[in-house]
Design an enzyme around this catalytic site. Structure first.
Site, short mmCIF file in Angstrom:
data_model
loop_
_atom_site.label_atom_id
_atom_site.label_comp_id
_atom_site.label_asym_id
_atom_site.label_seq_id
_atom_site.Cartn_x
_atom_site.Cartn_y
_atom_site.Cartn_z
N LEU A 1 -70.89 36.84 -8.63
CA LEU A 1 -69.67 36.32 -8.42
C LEU A 1 -69.17 37.17 -6.93
O LEU A 1 -69.30 38.15 -6.74
CB LEU A 1 -68.37 36.59 -9.24
CG LEU A 1 -69.00 36.12 -10.81
CD1 LEU A 1 -67.60 36.66 -11.81
CD2 LEU A 1 -68.77 34.74 -10.83
N ASP A 2 -68.34 36.46 -6.35
CA ASP A 2 -67.87 36.86 -4.92
C ASP A 2 -67.01 37.99 -5.41
O ASP A 2 -66.46 38.15 -6.47
CB ASP A 2 -66.82 35.80 -4.43
CG ASP A 2 -67.43 34.58 -3.85
OD1 ASP A 2 -68.58 34.60 -3.47
OD2 ASP A 2 -66.74 33.61 -3.48
N GLU A 3 -66.72 39.07 -4.32
CA GLU A 3 -65.95 39.96 -4.50
C GLU A 3 -64.73 39.95 -5.11
O GLU A 3 -64.22 40.59 -5.99
CB GLU A 3 -65.82 40.91 -3.16
CG GLU A 3 -64.98 42.11 -3.25
CD GLU A 3 -64.84 42.88 -1.99
OE1 GLU A 3 -64.18 43.87 -1.90
OE2 GLU A 3 -65.60 42.29 -1.07
N THR B 1 -63.38 37.11 -6.97
CA THR B 1 -63.59 36.43 -8.08
C THR B 1 -63.84 37.07 -9.39
O THR B 1 -64.48 38.04 -9.32
CB THR B 1 -64.89 35.34 -8.00
OG1 THR B 1 -64.54 34.40 -6.76
CG2 THR B 1 -64.61 34.34 -9.13
N ARG C 1 -64.71 26.92 -3.76
CA ARG C 1 -63.90 27.12 -2.74
C ARG C 1 -64.10 26.14 -1.56
O ARG C 1 -63.18 25.44 -0.98
CB ARG C 1 -64.17 28.43 -1.94
CG ARG C 1 -63.81 29.80 -3.05
CD ARG C 1 -64.55 30.97 -2.70
NE ARG C 1 -63.46 31.39 -1.41
CZ ARG C 1 -64.18 32.62 -0.80
NH1 ARG C 1 -65.24 33.23 -1.19
NH2 ARG C 1 -63.43 33.05 0.22
#
Length: 311
Positions: A140-142, A144, A242
């Site tokens: 997961l993105d930082e 998220t 996104r």
């Protein structure tokens, strides 16, 4: 080496239909063991046995034989253990599922060797006396939050990676966005690739990789100025949600990279980060064959955002 140096063995009893087949054929057919994994285990003393005796992958088996595969225990020696709190949602001998908070990256990268989820998980296992290597199935993105699945053995990692590639792992997300998607539910099937002028940015482009996002509007706020959207991914491209929501004209609230034009508004300030949460995941457990599902409640920061939007 002793059996304590290995993870719990994978076992299969040879059936009549497998009589006379090579060991590798039985293991590939019955357990889906990859050739890459077999090439690793066959080099160790107890890695590959039939009725307790070490064998080659080309050896033949007979009805009733017990074939076992053992994988050596491993550590993530390149990851520094740190006492970072982690929220364990589920754990057994094969899997660890954690609820990652926003603001922490999953795996150490250049310039980020500490303070990651991996550092915290490695410390957690070390404290419990477990020798396990950190193998996330996805990331997961930082900024998220939500569920991250970590395999505890090479075989489980292989099996879940194949499920991920086949699209049989169900990942669902919750996002707070500007505007209302039109139509209110549907599918975005638009290819994504790097922006040639800004390689760290992803864009929708005909030359990109197939990317499919299903969405439905769960709530609408302030006469359609913002909404809460549930999303299900068929593919897992970097920044896919996104990018696709921006393509729909509904960028995520708080998104620094793909946010709406015109700068920050009050909702961005309340969110404090991209308003995206990996709320659920479901798949077939590689060892039991059971379909299992897990859910992570909306974190406090996004609950505050929802309350603000409801105003």
């Amino acid at each position: 080496m002793s059996e304590s140096d290995y993870y719990k063995p994978l076992s299969v009893t040879v059936e009549e239909r497998d009589h006379g087949q090579q060991v590798r054929t039985v293991l590939e057919r019955r357990l889906g063991v990859s050739r890459k994994l077999l090439s690793r285990v066959k080099l160790t003393e107890l890695g590959l046995t039939v009725n307790g005796e070490r064998v080659y992958t080309s050896d033949r088996v007979s009805t009733g034989d017990l074939v076992q595969v053992r994988m050596e225990k491993e550590r993530s020696d390149d990851i520094l253990p740190e006492p970072i709190p982690i929220e364990v949602v589920f754990e057994d001998d094969d899997l660890l599922i954690v609820n990652k908070p926003a603001g922490i990256i999953v795996h150490p990268t250049h310039g980020h060797y500490t303070g990651t989820l991996a550092n915290g998980v490695v410390h957690y296992w070390q404290e419990r006396g477990e020798m396990v290597r950190f193998r996330p199935i996805h990331r997961l993105d930082e900024h998220t939050s939500g569920l991250v699945v970590i395999a505890k053995t090479p075989y489980v990692h292989q099996q879940l990676s194949e499920q991920l590639q086949a699209g049989t792992i169900e990942k669902r997300y919750l996002a707070f966005v500007y505007g209302n998607p039109e139509p209110s539910e549907g599918t975005v099937n638009e290819p994504i690739d790097r922006d040639p002028e800004r390689p760290h940015i992803r864009i929708v482009t005909p030359e990109g990789y197939s990317s499919i996002t299903h969405y439905e509007t769960a709530a609408s706020y302030n006469e359609g100025n913002a909404s809460c959207v549930r999303l299900k991914l068929e593919t897992g491209r970097t920044h896919q949600i996104r990018v696709h929501m921006k393509f729909l004209g509904c960028p995520l609230i708080g998104d620094e990279m793909y946010g709406r034009e015109g700068g920050h508004g009050p909702a961005d300030e309340v969110a404090g980060r991209q308003a995206l949460h990996a709320e659920s995941i479901a798949f077939t457990h590689p060892m039991t064959g059971e379909w299992m599902a897990w859910k992570a409640a909306l974190p406090e920061d996004l609950q505050r955002l929802a309350n603000f939007l409801e105003g």
